[in-house]
Design a protein around this motif. Structure first.
Motif, PDB file in Angstrom:
ATOM      1  N   GLU A 131       8.457  -8.296  20.128  1.00  0.00           N
ATOM      2  CA  GLU A 131       8.269  -7.425  18.887  1.00  0.00           C
ATOM      3  C   GLU A 131       7.292  -6.314  19.347  1.00  0.00           C
ATOM      4  O   GLU A 131       6.249  -6.441  19.735  1.00  0.00           O
ATOM      5  N   ASP A 132       7.481  -4.988  18.721  1.00  0.00           N
ATOM      6  CA  ASP A 132       6.610  -3.698  19.085  1.00  0.00           C
ATOM      7  C   ASP A 132       5.310  -3.987  18.055  1.00  0.00           C
ATOM      8  O   ASP A 132       5.469  -3.982  16.788  1.00  0.00           O
ATOM      9  N   VAL A 133       4.203  -4.020  18.688  1.00  0.00           N
ATOM     10  CA  VAL A 133       3.016  -4.484  17.845  1.00  0.00           C
ATOM     11  C   VAL A 133       2.090  -3.287  17.664  1.00  0.00           C
ATOM     12  O   VAL A 133       1.201  -3.247  16.771  1.00  0.00           O
ATOM     13  N   THR A 134       2.654  -1.948  18.077  1.00  0.00           N
ATOM     14  CA  THR A 134       1.801  -0.950  17.894  1.00  0.00           C
ATOM     15  C   THR A 134       1.568  -0.206  16.797  1.00  0.00           C
ATOM     16  O   THR A 134       0.830   0.567  16.467  1.00  0.00           O
ATOM     17  N   ARG A 135       2.479  -0.503  15.679  1.00  0.00           N
ATOM     18  CA  ARG A 135       2.796  -0.049  14.344  1.00  0.00           C
ATOM     19  C   ARG A 135       2.346  -1.190  13.169  1.00  0.00           C
ATOM     20  O   ARG A 135       2.423  -0.930  12.132  1.00  0.00           O
ATOM     21  N   LEU A 136       1.906  -2.440  13.722  1.00  0.00           N
ATOM     22  CA  LEU A 136       1.736  -3.542  12.815  1.00  0.00           C
ATOM     23  C   LEU A 136       0.533  -3.129  11.898  1.00  0.00           C
ATOM     24  O   LEU A 136      -0.486  -2.547  12.487  1.00  0.00           O
ATOM     25  N   SER A 137       0.383  -3.594  10.796  1.00  0.00           N
ATOM     26  CA  SER A 137      -0.603  -3.699   9.840  1.00  0.00           C
ATOM     27  C   SER A 137      -0.719  -4.915   8.836  1.00  0.00           C
ATOM     28  O   SER A 137       0.242  -5.526   8.765  1.00  0.00           O
ATOM     29  N   GLY A 138      -1.757  -5.079   7.983  1.00  0.00           N
ATOM     30  CA  GLY A 138      -1.913  -6.217   7.105  1.00  0.00           C
ATOM     31  C   GLY A 138      -1.668  -7.429   7.755  1.00  0.00           C
ATOM     32  O   GLY A 138      -2.370  -7.587   9.027  1.00  0.00           O
ATOM     33  N   ALA A 139      -0.858  -8.258   7.071  1.00  0.00           N
ATOM     34  CA  ALA A 139      -0.637  -9.808   7.448  1.00  0.00           C
ATOM     35  C   ALA A 139      -0.229  -9.685   8.773  1.00  0.00           C
ATOM     36  O   ALA A 139      -0.289 -10.669   9.521  1.00  0.00           O
ATOM     37  N   ALA A 140       0.855  -8.957   9.099  1.00  0.00           N
ATOM     38  CA  ALA A 140       1.524  -8.918  10.552  1.00  0.00           C
ATOM     39  C   ALA A 140       0.646  -8.619  11.686  1.00  0.00           C
ATOM     40  O   ALA A 140       0.637  -9.310  12.580  1.00  0.00           O
ATOM     41  N   LEU A 141      -0.288  -7.778  11.302  1.00  0.00           N
ATOM     42  CA  LEU A 141      -1.521  -7.478  12.323  1.00  0.00           C
ATOM     43  C   LEU A 141      -2.361  -8.745  12.473  1.00  0.00           C
ATOM     44  O   LEU A 141      -2.894  -9.067  13.548  1.00  0.00           O
ATOM     45  N   HIS A 142      -2.597  -9.369  11.476  1.00  0.00           N
ATOM     46  CA  HIS A 142      -3.551 -10.550  11.333  1.00  0.00           C
ATOM     47  C   HIS A 142      -2.829 -11.756  12.268  1.00  0.00           C
ATOM     48  O   HIS A 142      -3.578 -12.294  13.209  1.00  0.00           O
ATOM     49  N   ARG A 143      -1.745 -11.782  12.005  1.00  0.00           N
ATOM     50  CA  ARG A 143      -0.771 -12.702  13.085  1.00  0.00           C
ATOM     51  C   ARG A 143      -0.918 -12.305  14.284  1.00  0.00           C
ATOM     52  O   ARG A 143      -1.192 -13.250  15.251  1.00  0.00           O
ATOM     53  N   PHE A 144      -0.576 -11.140  14.740  1.00  0.00           N
ATOM     54  CA  PHE A 144      -0.798 -10.652  16.324  1.00  0.00           C
ATOM     55  C   PHE A 144      -2.203 -10.873  16.662  1.00  0.00           C
ATOM     56  O   PHE A 144      -2.202 -11.720  17.802  1.00  0.00           O
ATOM     57  N   ARG A 145      -3.291 -10.895  16.016  1.00  0.00           N
ATOM     58  CA  ARG A 145      -4.645 -10.967  16.441  1.00  0.00           C
ATOM     59  C   ARG A 145      -4.922 -12.383  16.469  1.00  0.00           C
ATOM     60  O   ARG A 145      -5.705 -12.840  17.334  1.00  0.00           O
ATOM     61  N   SER A 146      -3.972 -13.365  15.864  1.00  0.00           N
ATOM     62  CA  SER A 146      -4.234 -14.744  16.376  1.00  0.00           C
ATOM     63  C   SER A 146      -3.596 -14.984  17.466  1.00  0.00           C
ATOM     64  O   SER A 146      -4.225 -16.114  18.128  1.00  0.00           O
ATOM     65  N   GLU A 147      -2.868 -14.304  17.977  1.00  0.00           N
ATOM     66  CA  GLU A 147      -2.060 -14.735  19.223  1.00  0.00           C
ATOM     67  C   GLU A 147      -2.696 -13.786  20.667  1.00  0.00           C
ATOM     68  O   GLU A 147      -2.540 -14.514  21.603  1.00  0.00           O
TER      69      GLU A 147
END
Length: 294
Positions: free
Chosen positions: A85-101
């Motif tokens: 998944e391209d994470v460079t444009r994530l925001s909100g809850a999706a960005l929180h999930r990525f930062r957990s990883e």
């Protein structure tokens, strides 16, 4: 003993990463602005359960690359994919999930830990920030994590200033692990520590990787340290990756002039010096033994 290279799938991929900063030239606030390209088309990939070391001299762009991968900086162009998944444009809850990883351990433990907070509050803060429950309660959770990283669980109510540099860095590692990441970005995480403490923290990171399968993006300028922990090495120079390869192959036969220059700068112990050091140590031990028997 250096780590073996496990066979594993690609977990995180950066393609064509570019980061530009607007800076002022001579004249301070009145100088003309210019664009500084700190990262210039970087391609790297990190495999599950492995350590990729980004190495290079100061200003090579390795720490900026790490911050782009962890979304602490926004890319100018290029992509970062995590599990496809391209994470460079994530925001909100999706960005929180990525930062957990993907979590980060920084270079200076004291400046990255809030001096007014206890270890318990520091370690549980990422979970609280993300609105996640703390398994077993804050006290039990913190004590378990402290024990896991080699700290005394009874010190959970202490503040960072009450710990040595190596212990404070272990707190930083515990905080990074609190949310259960798959990737830990170690941004010069041992460079501020004494050599003996560096070895202890490296051994801790290797043990955690063996037991839990963490993947590390390990930023460093010290190739002697890199050789202890990396599976693969990417060499950066002037914002670009100039060489990538398996650790042992790259150290044995570097293909780029810059890599060869870095390896040539690594201090080496001359055999005659090491033999002399051991002889002096044996002499001291013999003398101490004689004193104890008299």
């Amino acid at each position: 003993m250096t780590p073996a290279v496990p066979e594993s799938q690609v977990l995180l991929t950066a393609r064509g990463l570019v980061k530009e900063f607007s800076v002022r030239g001579q004249g301070g606030a009145f100088g003309r602005k210019r664009v500084l390209r700190a990262v210039d088309g970087v391609d790297v990939e990190l495999r599950a359960g492995q350590t990729l070391a980004l190495v290079g001299e100061s200003g090579s762009g390795k720490s900026t690359t790490a911050r782009l991968v962890a979304r602490l900086l926004e890319v100018t162009s290029g992509t970062v994919e995590f599990q496809g998944e391209d994470v460079t444009r994530l925001s909100g809850a999706a960005l929180h999930r990525f930062r957990s990883e993907v979590q980060v351990v920084f270079q200076d433990p004291y400046s990255s830990l809030n001096p007014r907070h206890t270890v318990e509050r520091i370690v549980t803060a990422p979970l609280m920030y993300q609105g996640r429950p703390i398994p077993g309660g804050a006290r039990a959770f913190t004590r378990a994590l402290m024990e896991r990283v080699g700290l005394d669980p009874d010190h959970s109510e202490r503040h960072p200033a009450q710990f040595s540099g190596g212990q404070a860095q272990r707190i930083g590692i515990a905080r990074a692990l609190a949310v259960g990441p798959k990737v830990v970005v170690c941004d010069e995480a041992v460079s501020a520590l004494d050599v003996s403490v560096q070895a202890q923290v490296i051994n801790l990171l290797r043990r955690l990787q063996r037991e839990e399968g963490y993947s590390y993006l390990f930023i460093a300028h010290d190739l002697a340290v890199v050789r202890q922990i990396a599976h693969r090495v990417a060499v950066m120079h002037q914002g670009r990756v100039v060489e990538t390869g398996e650790r042992d192959a790259l150290f044995a036969s570097p293909g780029h002039d810059y890599t060869r220059a870095l390896l040539a700068a690594v201090p080496r112990i001359r055999p005659e010096w090491e033999a002399a050091r051991r002889a002096r140590a044996r002499t001291r031990e013999t003398a101490e033994g004689k004193r104890e028997t008299t």
